[in-house]
Design a protein around this motif. Structure first.
Motif, mmCIF file in Angstrom:
data_model
loop_
_atom_site.group_PDB
_atom_site.id
_atom_site.type_symbol
_atom_site.label_atom_id
_atom_site.label_comp_id
_atom_site.label_asym_id
_atom_site.label_seq_id
_atom_site.Cartn_x
_atom_site.Cartn_y
_atom_site.Cartn_z
ATOM 1 N N GLN A 124 1.516 6.604 -6.762
ATOM 2 C CA GLN A 124 0.721 7.749 -6.952
ATOM 3 C C GLN A 124 1.434 9.243 -7.000
ATOM 4 O O GLN A 124 1.261 10.225 -7.560
ATOM 5 C CB GLN A 124 -0.756 7.771 -6.205
ATOM 6 C CG GLN A 124 -1.367 6.464 -6.398
ATOM 7 C CD GLN A 124 -2.691 6.253 -5.402
ATOM 8 O OE1 GLN A 124 -2.716 6.975 -4.553
ATOM 9 N NE2 GLN A 124 -3.306 5.224 -5.815
ATOM 10 N N MET A 125 2.033 9.219 -5.793
ATOM 11 C CA MET A 125 2.588 10.520 -5.493
ATOM 12 C C MET A 125 3.826 11.067 -6.685
ATOM 13 O O MET A 125 3.906 12.102 -7.134
ATOM 14 C CB MET A 125 3.333 10.582 -4.226
ATOM 15 C CG MET A 125 2.624 10.484 -2.988
ATOM 16 S SD MET A 125 3.314 10.469 -1.541
ATOM 17 C CE MET A 125 4.191 12.036 -1.444
ATOM 18 N N ARG A 176 1.248 4.145 -2.790
ATOM 19 C CA ARG A 176 1.034 5.665 -2.574
ATOM 20 C C ARG A 176 2.048 6.447 -3.041
ATOM 21 O O ARG A 176 1.896 7.414 -3.643
ATOM 22 C CB ARG A 176 0.734 5.774 -0.757
ATOM 23 C CG ARG A 176 -0.623 5.292 -0.426
ATOM 24 C CD ARG A 176 -0.587 5.423 1.099
ATOM 25 N NE ARG A 176 -0.557 6.922 1.400
ATOM 26 C CZ ARG A 176 -0.424 7.207 2.471
ATOM 27 N NH1 ARG A 176 -0.364 6.544 3.778
ATOM 28 N NH2 ARG A 176 -0.389 8.578 2.694
ATOM 29 N N ALA A 230 0.850 -1.242 -0.001
ATOM 30 C CA ALA A 230 -0.237 0.010 -0.014
ATOM 31 C C ALA A 230 0.760 1.438 -0.078
ATOM 32 O O ALA A 230 0.726 2.066 -0.637
ATOM 33 C CB ALA A 230 -0.944 -0.125 1.380
ATOM 34 N N LEU A 231 1.866 1.225 0.934
ATOM 35 C CA LEU A 231 2.851 2.441 0.902
ATOM 36 C C LEU A 231 3.578 2.665 -0.554
ATOM 37 O O LEU A 231 3.623 3.760 -0.880
ATOM 38 C CB LEU A 231 4.011 2.044 1.900
ATOM 39 C CG LEU A 231 4.818 3.190 1.948
ATOM 40 C CD1 LEU A 231 3.939 4.517 2.641
ATOM 41 C CD2 LEU A 231 5.910 2.815 3.150
#
Length: 377
Positions: free
Chosen positions: A49-50, A46, A42-43
């Motif tokens: 996405q960033m 993220r 999940a990290l």
């Protein structure tokens, strides 16, 4: 603009490096603490996405920067074009002004060249004049020529004679033919240049000034005495003569500082004149000659008027005679008209007798009365 794009790229790289380090650190921490793989995934999502968001932001910033770069380039190009136009106009204006200035400069240089030529010619003439004045004979000829020019400009040819011989054999430079009185007046040109130049050169030096003044006065006195002895002849010329100084400066010096010489010339009846005063004297002479001619013409006119008066008297006498003849003719015509009137009246009476009745005339006896007689007047 390029530096700004490079700066943005560097920042994005730095963010990516930071995120990678952060991800690596998280992985190490998960391995160390036994974090679950799901959280790590999940990290990671993220972070991806960033990264994508960061890439989109970077792309948008890049587009904006490129658009601004194009606008700035167009503005710079417009500014450069306007500046180039102004510079070209200024250069054309400067070139026009420079051309005009160069043209005026050439014209002024031409005027200066002409003036320099005139100065060179004038310098040559001055040198020639100095050469002329340095020689006594040439200087005398110079005075005679100036005298000739003044006399010829002021008087008619019949009023003067140059180098005329007097009874004593002397020949003045000019002889004015004036009627008696005063009679012919002699003019002689003198130019004491050496003594005058010595006087000018002495200046305020008393040691040199005294002998220079003495020499100048002696020269003029000698000229005055020579003219009085040679050109004033009793019964032949006037009782005075003229000494012509062809220099206003010498004349001014004489009257300013040598009054005794002027008074001595008065006693000798030699009048010293300069070109200006000689011209005034010649105009006076011309007025005198004109007055003499007018008097001569007045005598001729008076003689002709007297002759004309005799003709008028004779004409008056002849008019009187003609008037007498006209008076006699008028009386004769009057008498003729009187006789013709009487004849006409008598003819009318005769006509009346012829118009009487024929019968009455037949009974009448033959006329015994004599016919009418015409009386002669």
């Amino acid at each position: 603009m390029d530096s700004l794009v490079i700066l943005v790229a560097v920042v994005a790289t730095a963010v990516a490096v930071v995120l990678g380090l952060f991800l690596l650190r998280e992985r190490q921490r998960s391995a160390h603490h036994g974090v679950r793989e799901g959280e790590l995934a999940a990290l990671t999502g993220r972070l991806a996405q960033m990264a994508e968001s960061q890439a989109a932001v970077q792309a948008r910033i890049t587009d904006q920067l490129q658009a601004q770069e194009r606008q700035m380039a167009k503005a710079v190009e417009d500014r450069l074009e306007s500046f180039s136009k102004r510079v070209g106009d200024r250069l054309n204006e400067s070139a026009t002004k420079s051309q005009t200035t160069l043209t005026e400069l050439r014209e002024r240089l031409a005027v200066i060249d002409k003036a320099q030529q005139n100065l060179a010619e004038l310098s040559g003439q001055m040198v020639g004049l100095q050469d002329i004045l340095a020689n006594k004979q040439a200087r005398g000829a110079f005075g005679e020529v100036q005298l000739r020019d003044l006399v010829e400009a002021a008087l008619p040819p019949s009023a003067y004679a140059f180098q005329a011989t007097l009874g004593n054999g002397r020949r003045p430079d000019c002889l004015l033919n004036l009627p008696n009185p005063p009679g012919p007046i002699a003019i002689d040109a003198k130019f004491p240049l050496e003594s005058y130049e010595a006087l000018r050169a002495a200046g305020s030096d008393e040691a040199a000034l005294a002998p220079a003044r003495r020499a100048f006065a002696q020269d003029l006195k000698r000229h005055v005495q020579d003219i009085a002895a040679r050109y004033i002849l009793a019964g032949e010329t006037a009782e005075s003569a003229l000494l012509f100084l062809p220099s206003e400066a010498v004349y001014a010096e004489l009257h300013a500082n040598f009054r005794s010489v002027v008074e001595e010339s008065y006693k000798a009846r030699v009048w010293i004149v300069s070109p200006t005063t000689l011209m005034a004297t010649l105009h006076t002479v011309r007025a005198v000659l004109k007055d003499v001619r007018m008097r001569e013409q007045a005598g001729i006119i008076q003689t002709e008027v007297e002759k004309m008066m005799g003709d008028v008297l004779r004409l008056d006498k002849r008019v009187n005679n003609l008037e007498s003849h006209f008076e006699m003719a008028r009386r004769d015509i009057h008498e003729i008209r009187t006789s013709s009137g009487k004849i006409l009246r008598r003819g009318e009476k005769i006509g009346e007798l012829e118009l009487e009745d024929d019968g009455a005339a037949a009974t009448l006896e033959p006329a015994s009365a004599p016919p009418p007689q015409i009386t002669k007047h």
